[in-house]
Structures are given as structure tokens and as C-alpha cells.
Design a protein around this motif. Structure first.
Motif, PDB file in Angstrom:
ATOM      1  N   VAL A  45       3.958   8.117  -6.757  1.00 49.95           N
ATOM      2  CA  VAL A  45       3.439   8.441  -8.084  1.00 49.95           C
ATOM      3  C   VAL A  45       4.078   7.572  -9.154  1.00 49.95           C
ATOM      4  O   VAL A  45       3.407   7.106 -10.081  1.00 49.95           O
ATOM      5  CB  VAL A  45       3.672   9.934  -8.397  1.00 49.95           C
ATOM      6  CG1 VAL A  45       3.241  10.258  -9.819  1.00 49.95           C
ATOM      7  CG2 VAL A  45       2.911  10.796  -7.405  1.00 49.95           C
ATOM      8  N   ALA A  46       5.366   7.316  -9.048  1.00 49.21           N
ATOM      9  CA  ALA A  46       6.076   6.560 -10.078  1.00 49.21           C
ATOM     10  C   ALA A  46       5.519   5.152 -10.220  1.00 49.21           C
ATOM     11  O   ALA A  46       5.468   4.600 -11.329  1.00 49.21           O
ATOM     12  CB  ALA A  46       7.562   6.503  -9.760  1.00 49.21           C
ATOM     13  N   LEU A  47       5.085   4.544  -9.125  1.00 49.02           N
ATOM     14  CA  LEU A  47       4.573   3.181  -9.181  1.00 49.02           C
ATOM     15  C   LEU A  47       3.096   3.131  -9.534  1.00 49.02           C
ATOM     16  O   LEU A  47       2.607   2.102 -10.009  1.00 49.02           O
ATOM     17  CB  LEU A  47       4.803   2.477  -7.838  1.00 49.02           C
ATOM     18  CG  LEU A  47       5.810   1.317  -7.887  1.00 49.02           C
ATOM     19  CD1 LEU A  47       7.190   1.849  -8.229  1.00 49.02           C
ATOM     20  CD2 LEU A  47       5.831   0.568  -6.580  1.00 49.02           C
TER      21      LEU A  47
ATOM     22  N   ASP B 148       0.829  -1.205   0.000  1.00 48.08           N
ATOM     23  CA  ASP B 148       0.000   0.000   0.000  1.00 48.08           C
ATOM     24  C   ASP B 148       0.866   1.259   0.000  1.00 48.08           C
ATOM     25  O   ASP B 148       0.580   2.221  -0.724  1.00 48.08           O
ATOM     26  CB  ASP B 148      -0.910  -0.004   1.222  1.00 48.08           C
ATOM     27  CG  ASP B 148      -2.050   0.986   1.086  1.00 48.08           C
ATOM     28  OD1 ASP B 148      -2.791   0.905   0.099  1.00 48.08           O
ATOM     29  OD2 ASP B 148      -2.172   1.855   1.961  1.00 48.08           O
ATOM     30  N   MET B 149       1.945   1.285   0.784  1.00 48.71           N
ATOM     31  CA  MET B 149       2.822   2.453   0.835  1.00 48.71           C
ATOM     32  C   MET B 149       3.605   2.616  -0.467  1.00 48.71           C
ATOM     33  O   MET B 149       3.907   3.736  -0.880  1.00 48.71           O
ATOM     34  CB  MET B 149       3.745   2.359   2.045  1.00 48.71           C
ATOM     35  CG  MET B 149       3.030   2.618   3.365  1.00 48.71           C
ATOM     36  SD  MET B 149       4.142   2.737   4.798  1.00 48.71           S
ATOM     37  CE  MET B 149       4.235   1.005   5.266  1.00 48.71           C
ATOM     38  N   CYS B 150       3.926   1.506  -1.126  1.00 44.12           N
ATOM     39  CA  CYS B 150       4.577   1.593  -2.442  1.00 44.12           C
ATOM     40  C   CYS B 150       3.653   2.251  -3.456  1.00 44.12           C
ATOM     41  O   CYS B 150       4.060   3.118  -4.224  1.00 44.12           O
ATOM     42  CB  CYS B 150       4.966   0.202  -2.940  1.00 44.12           C
ATOM     43  SG  CYS B 150       6.388  -0.542  -2.122  1.00 44.12           S
TER      44      CYS B 150
ATOM     45  N   SER C 151      10.363  -8.863  -2.262  1.00 41.47           N
ATOM     46  CA  SER C 151       9.248  -8.543  -1.370  1.00 41.47           C
ATOM     47  C   SER C 151       8.871  -7.074  -1.513  1.00 41.47           C
ATOM     48  O   SER C 151       9.672  -6.247  -1.953  1.00 41.47           O
ATOM     49  CB  SER C 151       9.603  -8.843   0.087  1.00 41.47           C
ATOM     50  OG  SER C 151      10.455  -7.847   0.619  1.00 41.47           O
ATOM     51  N   TYR C 152       7.626  -6.750  -1.114  1.00 38.98           N
ATOM     52  CA  TYR C 152       7.191  -5.357  -1.142  1.00 38.98           C
ATOM     53  C   TYR C 152       7.909  -4.517  -0.093  1.00 38.98           C
ATOM     54  O   TYR C 152       8.093  -3.310  -0.275  1.00 38.98           O
ATOM     55  CB  TYR C 152       5.675  -5.269  -0.955  1.00 38.98           C
ATOM     56  CG  TYR C 152       4.904  -5.618  -2.208  1.00 38.98           C
ATOM     57  CD1 TYR C 152       4.917  -4.779  -3.312  1.00 38.98           C
ATOM     58  CD2 TYR C 152       4.169  -6.793  -2.278  1.00 38.98           C
ATOM     59  CE1 TYR C 152       4.220  -5.104  -4.465  1.00 38.98           C
ATOM     60  CE2 TYR C 152       3.461  -7.121  -3.430  1.00 38.98           C
ATOM     61  CZ  TYR C 152       3.492  -6.277  -4.517  1.00 38.98           C
ATOM     62  OH  TYR C 152       2.805  -6.602  -5.666  1.00 38.98           O
TER      63      TYR C 152
ATOM     64  N   LEU D  86      10.992  -3.531  -1.828  1.00 46.13           N
ATOM     65  CA  LEU D  86      10.649  -2.549  -2.856  1.00 46.13           C
ATOM     66  C   LEU D  86      10.414  -1.181  -2.217  1.00 46.13           C
ATOM     67  O   LEU D  86      10.881  -0.149  -2.721  1.00 46.13           O
ATOM     68  CB  LEU D  86       9.412  -2.994  -3.622  1.00 46.13           C
ATOM     69  CG  LEU D  86       8.856  -2.030  -4.674  1.00 46.13           C
ATOM     70  CD1 LEU D  86       9.919  -1.681  -5.714  1.00 46.13           C
ATOM     71  CD2 LEU D  86       7.624  -2.616  -5.352  1.00 46.13           C
ATOM     72  N   LEU D  87       9.700  -1.151  -1.090  1.00 49.77           N
ATOM     73  CA  LEU D  87       9.477   0.103  -0.372  1.00 49.77           C
ATOM     74  C   LEU D  87      10.801   0.680   0.118  1.00 49.77           C
ATOM     75  O   LEU D  87      11.027   1.901   0.054  1.00 49.77           O
ATOM     76  CB  LEU D  87       8.533  -0.139   0.801  1.00 49.77           C
ATOM     77  CG  LEU D  87       8.237   1.069   1.694  1.00 49.77           C
ATOM     78  CD1 LEU D  87       7.569   2.190   0.905  1.00 49.77           C
ATOM     79  CD2 LEU D  87       7.374   0.657   2.886  1.00 49.77           C
ATOM     80  N   LYS D  88      11.679  -0.181   0.583  1.00 53.21           N
ATOM     81  CA  LYS D  88      12.986   0.272   1.055  1.00 53.21           C
ATOM     82  C   LYS D  88      13.766   0.933  -0.074  1.00 53.21           C
ATOM     83  O   LYS D  88      14.423   1.969   0.114  1.00 53.21           O
ATOM     84  CB  LYS D  88      13.763  -0.921   1.624  1.00 53.21           C
ATOM     85  CG  LYS D  88      15.006  -0.566   2.417  1.00 53.21           C
ATOM     86  CD  LYS D  88      15.586  -1.814   3.078  1.00 53.21           C
ATOM     87  CE  LYS D  88      16.778  -1.458   3.963  1.00 53.21           C
ATOM     88  NZ  LYS D  88      17.326  -2.670   4.647  1.00 53.21           N
ATOM     89  N   TYR D  89      13.685   0.364  -1.272  1.00 53.38           N
ATOM     90  CA  TYR D  89      14.336   0.941  -2.450  1.00 53.38           C
ATOM     91  C   TYR D  89      13.742   2.306  -2.790  1.00 53.38           C
ATOM     92  O   TYR D  89      14.466   3.274  -3.037  1.00 53.38           O
ATOM     93  CB  TYR D  89      14.193  -0.022  -3.628  1.00 53.38           C
ATOM     94  CG  TYR D  89      14.352   0.625  -4.985  1.00 53.38           C
ATOM     95  CD1 TYR D  89      15.599   1.002  -5.458  1.00 53.38           C
ATOM     96  CD2 TYR D  89      13.235   0.864  -5.785  1.00 53.38           C
ATOM     97  CE1 TYR D  89      15.741   1.604  -6.691  1.00 53.38           C
ATOM     98  CE2 TYR D  89      13.372   1.460  -7.022  1.00 53.38           C
ATOM     99  CZ  TYR D  89      14.621   1.837  -7.476  1.00 53.38           C
ATOM    100  OH  TYR D  89      14.755   2.439  -8.697  1.00 53.38           O
ATOM    101  N   LEU D  90      12.421   2.408  -2.794  1.00 53.42           N
ATOM    102  CA  LEU D  90      11.762   3.670  -3.137  1.00 53.42           C
ATOM    103  C   LEU D  90      12.092   4.762  -2.130  1.00 53.42           C
ATOM    104  O   LEU D  90      12.371   5.908  -2.504  1.00 53.42           O
ATOM    105  CB  LEU D  90      10.252   3.460  -3.212  1.00 53.42           C
ATOM    106  CG  LEU D  90       9.751   2.547  -4.335  1.00 53.42           C
ATOM    107  CD1 LEU D  90       8.266   2.266  -4.161  1.00 53.42           C
ATOM    108  CD2 LEU D  90      10.027   3.149  -5.699  1.00 53.42           C
ATOM    109  N   LEU D  91      12.078   4.430  -0.848  1.00 53.71           N
ATOM    110  CA  LEU D  91      12.407   5.414   0.187  1.00 53.71           C
ATOM    111  C   LEU D  91      13.860   5.855   0.085  1.00 53.71           C
ATOM    112  O   LEU D  91      14.184   7.030   0.292  1.00 53.71           O
ATOM    113  CB  LEU D  91      12.124   4.827   1.571  1.00 53.71           C
ATOM    114  CG  LEU D  91      10.648   4.616   1.930  1.00 53.71           C
ATOM    115  CD1 LEU D  91      10.535   3.894   3.274  1.00 53.71           C
ATOM    116  CD2 LEU D  91       9.909   5.934   1.980  1.00 53.71           C
TER     117      LEU D  91
END
Length: 533
Positions: A110-112, A104-106, A130-131, A134-139
Motif C-alpha cells: 500500500v505504501a508504494l 510487481d510485488m513491491c 534494483s527492485y 527495494l522488495l527486500k527493504y519493504l519485506l
């Protein structure tokens, strides 16, 4: 589409309420009242909410903005299995609540939000599967590139770019090739809005020698100024100059999140963490043998093809890339190695990305980079910074002007935790966690933030506290310094409320302030008449 819109229109996301404004019994009639239970083997854990509805638990996990590592610890807890259970919610009912929260946070990014399902799955696998990763990468990307900030300012070579919180772009200063984007070749002494971008929300800007790149929230790249990319001649352009921003068609199939310019080379970063370079491929310096004026974006070959990159930074003919790994991040470099700016213990060129291994020896985990013209900075997770490359004018902060071919910790900042770094033309700036600002390096352009002491050396070889910016009356969150070697330098400081201060040389109006007739700059930070908020 902004982040809130992306979340609201996601049909697979569960409906959420602000639980502070609605009684739980009204929002979720079947929810049990708080009960006595013991958690984490503690006999005095007291009253806690026993979630009987996964949507409530998911709402709480997302609302508190937990870090991916926090979610992982909840899931791995040996004493509480609740967060390991299947959440029973889309997109996959078998996923535990911690994975659903990360998903949900990913999707709030906007990019995702506009990414196809298969592309999202491929990126997730590149990040570790894992999500949460993925969230760790985005942050990590948001923090390294300061994409969390609502506004931005760039001190370019003789001109400046300011991006407001609503995506408007104001430019000022030198305009020999139309890099200000106003349809003319006239200089501007004060910030002027680029009106031709109406309806386009810009989120990031890059400045190079007589050229400007602007990245929109839709991942598109616009260019004005010197025609490096062979854009067809039209009414707003000539063979050499593009006077108003035009879309770079060669990048239309790439969702771009960051652009950077390093003299002859241009590099862009896609939302999938892939790096593309344009120009300066001659002699294979960037992994491809092409002409200096190569106009085709080419995927950076080598080890980075399999590693998602969160930030790129370019200096004078060299490129740095901060790559994501599940257990931390690492830095790769390539290009021209003069002065040791590639940080491999030599001055050799590198044609392909090469890992900077010395950070492991220093036990420093990089989280952000800044590339000056001839030197570079890495910010560590623990607040230490390392510098390397040419040491002209003391810009490395080690008390001398020697060049460094390996990262070296700046000992003069050991008493503070640094949260932001900016490298310029033989200048370095840092912001400490407590809001203090330090600078060092070349002082002849009055752009270090303190007045020169006559009879003393202008250069500053070690970090020195900048007290002149206390005039802002609030915390400084962003600094930008000119890094091109062909022009005199200037610097910007931006406050958390969007106030902008400028100092340095202003022979083209690049400070955006009115000076006395006999002044060509100022060492004392002056307020620029623009509201970035």
C-alpha cells in the motif's frame, strides 16, 4: 486502498489469472505444451513447462511469493538464461523477469501504490538500485515491525490500545488526559471503540505517558491525550488534553509507516525509510538543539540520512534504528546512554546516530528490535537474541542484575529459535518458533505470565517457560508489555486468530477484564472480550 486494490488498479501491471482455475490453452492460446528439456545441467530433469509467454512466467514468480534472494539466484543462474532475458513488459521492457516480478510485488504494498515515480526511483536507488533490493527493504520493514499481522495490541502506561484487522481502534484503562480518545476523561474497564475514527483505517499504534499516536494506512498520524504537539484548542481539547483523535498537521507532508514514543521523545519512520524526531532535542541529544517541547518534526541528521531504516524503537530517552543494507541490516542508537542502553561499551550519551558495531563480532545479523524503558533486545536472523542496558530484576536474562554496555547473547535460550521479542519495564518476553513463550525480569507486577511462588524471589533472572498461555489453545504470535517506568506493568498475548489474553496489574482497568472487587490484577492470563480478527 488495500494491497489487492492497489495491484488491480495499477494500469502498468499485466493482467493475471488464477491458473488453477483456467486451462492454459484458454488463458494464453499461444502457449506451447510442456516439452522435454534439460535444466541446470541435469540429464534427468524430466518434463517442465517451457514458457513462451512472459506474462505466465511472471505470474508464477509472483504467485509463489519468492524471496528477493531467490529471484536473484534465478537471475544469476549460470545454466539457465531464461530469467535474465528482457521480459518485454511494462514498466520497462528491458528488465529481466525477476526484476519485473520484484516490481510487481513491491507495487502490491500500500505504501508504494501511491508513491510518485520519482520518489519510488529515489528509494530504489537508496536501497541499492534494483527492485529486488527495494522488495527486500519493504519485506524487512514488514517483518521487523510485524506489519504483516492483521491486528495489533499495545500495553501502554496504565492504558491499552487494540487495533483490529479492519483498522478499528479500541482503548481501555487510564484516561487522565483523554488518551483513550472517547471525548471524556473517564477510565474504561473494558475495550471501547473510538467512534470518531469511523472511515479511517488504523494500521499501527504507539502509547506513551498519557498520550496515544495512531498511524493510518494512508500514512497519516492522529493523536489524543496530553497535548505535546501544541494542537490548537477546540471543543474536544483543552490546553493540556485532546479528548478525541486529531490529525497531526505537522506530519501531513510525510507518509508515516511507524511511530514510537520514548518518554520525552517521539520518533516517526517514513515509507522512504527516513527517521524524524519530535521533542527532546535539548542539548543536541537528538542531533538538533531545540526545546524539550519542540513541535516540529526534524529529520534525524547523520549517517542515517543516506541509509533506509526499516524499524525504529524508543525507550526512556533513547532511540534505536534498524537500517537496511543490501547484504544485511545494522543497528544505530542515540540519546541518553545511562545504563549502557545505547550499546557502545560505555554509558555516554550520543547526539547523533552511531553504529552498534558489536553485532559483527557476535556474528549476529539483527532483523528486529524492541526497546524497553531501560534495556533493549535485538532478534537475530538465526533466532538468537541479544540484550543490553540496565539489568534490574534480571530483565537481561543473564542470571544477574548487572548492566551491559554491549549486546550479549542470552545463553538460556540457545535451545530454541526465537521469532518475536518484546521488552517492557524491566521485563522481557520472547516467542520461540515452536510457539513456546519465555519471560524473565521483574515479577512483582504479576506480569511475567506465571504465579509467584510464595517464599521465593519474585524476579526471574533467566528465561523461564510460560505454561499458563497454553490455555489459549492456539499459537501466540504477538506480545506487548508496558515499558514506562511510572506505572505498574501489564502484558498482552495475542493469538493468530485474534484472541487476546491479558495479565498483570489492572488498577485502571488496563487489562480490559472484569476482576473481583478485592483484586488489582492477575498473574494468570485472562481472555479479553474482544475479537481482533
Amino acid at each position: 486502498m488495500d494491497a489487492s486494490t492497489a495491484t488491480a488498479t495499477e494500469t502498468s501491471s499485466p493482467v493475471r489469472f488464477d491458473l488453477r482455475e483456467h486451462p492454459l490453452s484458454i488463458v494464453f492460446p499461444g502457449l506451447h505444451e510442456p516439452v522435454q528439456r534439460r535444466c541446470f545441467n541435469h540429464s534427468n530433469s524430466g518434463i517442465c513447462l517451457l514458457f513462451m509467454n512472459s506474462s505466465v512466467a511472471l505470474h508464477v514468480l509472483c504467485s509463489y511469493g519468492l524471496e528477493p534472494d531467490d529471484l536473484a539466484r534465478l537471475e544469476a543462474s549460470a545454466t539457465c538464461s531464461f530469467f535474465r532475458q528482457h521480459g518485454g513488459l511494462p514498466p520497462d521492457e528491458r528488465l529481466p523477469l525477476t526484476e519485473l516480478a520484484a516490481f510487481d510485488m513491491c507495487r502490491r504494498r500500500v505504501a508504494l501504490a501511491s508513491m510518485a515515480a520519482e520518489e519510488e526511483e529515489a528509494l530504489k536507488q537508496r536501497c541499492g538500485g534494483s527492485y529486488k533490493l527495494l522488495l527486500k527493504y519493504l519485506l524487512a520493514g514488514e517483518r521487523a515491525c510485524d506489519r504483516r499481522e492483521k491486528f495489533q495490541v499495545v500495553a501502554g502506561p496504565g492504558f491499552s490500545i487494540a487495533v483490529t484487522s479492519n483498522g478499528e481502534v479500541h482503548t481501555f484503562g487510564h484516561n487522565h488526559s483523554g488518551q483513550l480518545g472517547h471525548g471524556t476523561l473517564s477510565n474504561e474497564e473494558t475495550p471501547r471503540l473510538i467512534r470518531s475514527l469511523q472511515g479511517v483505517r488504523i494500521v499501527q499504534a504507539a502509547a506513551g505517558a498519557e498520550r496515544t499516536l495512531l498511524v493510518s494506512d494512508a500514512g497519516r498520524v492522529y493523536q489524543c491525550g496530553k497535548n505535546y504537539f501544541g494542537i490548537p484548542i477546540s471543543s474536544n481539547s483543552t490546553f493540556d488534553s485532546i479528548k478525541t483523535p486529531v490529525l497531526l498537521e505537522s506530519l501531513k507532508d510525510i507518509f508515516v509507516v511507524q511511530a514510537t514514543i520514548g518518554h520525552f521523545l517521539t520518533a516517526i519512520l517514513s515509507r522512504e525509510g527516513r527517521v524524524y524526531t519530535l521533542s527532546w532535542g535539548v542539548d543536541g541529544r537528538l542531533g538538533h538543539n531545540t526545546d524539550v517541547m519542540d513541535r516540529t518534526p526534524r529529520l534525524l541528521s547523520g549517517v542515517l540520512e543516506d541509509k533506509p531504516v526499516v524499524q525504529i524503537a524508543a525507550g526512556n530517552c533513547y532511540l534505536l534504528a534498524l537500517a537496511f543494507q543490501p547484504n544485511g541490516m545494522c543497528v544505530y542508537s542515540l540519546g541518553c546512554g545511562l545504563g549502557g542502553k545505547l550499546s557502545h561499551g560505555s554509558t555516554d550519551d550520543e547526539h547523533h546516530p552511531r553504529l552498534i558495531a558489536h553485532f559483527a563480532i557476535l556474528n549476529l545479523q539483527p532483523i528486529a528490535l524492541s526497546a524497553g524503558s531501560w534495556h533493549a533486545i535485538a532478534l537475530g536472523k538465526d533466532g538468537r537474541i541479544c540484550t543490553w542496558g540496565w539489568g534490574h530484576n534480571g530483565c537481561l536474562g543473564h542470571g544477574d542484575e548487572d548492566y551491559q554496555t554491549l549486546p550479549k547473547v542470552v545463553k538460556g535460550l540457545s535451545h530454541v529459535k526465537v521469532v518475536h521479542v518484546a521488552a517492557g519495564l524491566c521485563t522481557t518476553f520472547v516467542i520461540a518458533e515452536n510457539g513456546d513463550i519465555y519471560s524473565f525480569g521483574r515479577g512483582s507486577d504479576s506480569n511475567l505470565g506465571y504465579p509467584p511462588q510464595y517464599g521465593h524471589r519474585l524476579d526471574q533472572l533467566t528465561p523461564k517457560l510460560v505454561t499458563s498461555l497454553t490455555c489459549a489453545g492456539e499459537k501466540i504470535i504477538w506480545l506487548s508489555a508496558t515499558k514506562e517506568h511510572e506505572v505498574a506493568g501489564h502484558t498482552f498475548a495475542m493469538t493468530e486468530s485474534g484472541k487476546l489474553y491479558a495479565f498483570g496489574i489492572a488498577i485502571y482497568g488496563q487489562l480490559g477484564i472484569k476482576l473481583l472487587q478485592d483484586q488489582n490484577g492477575t498473574s494468570n492470563p485472562q481472555r479479553v472480550d474482544i475479537d481482533l480478527s
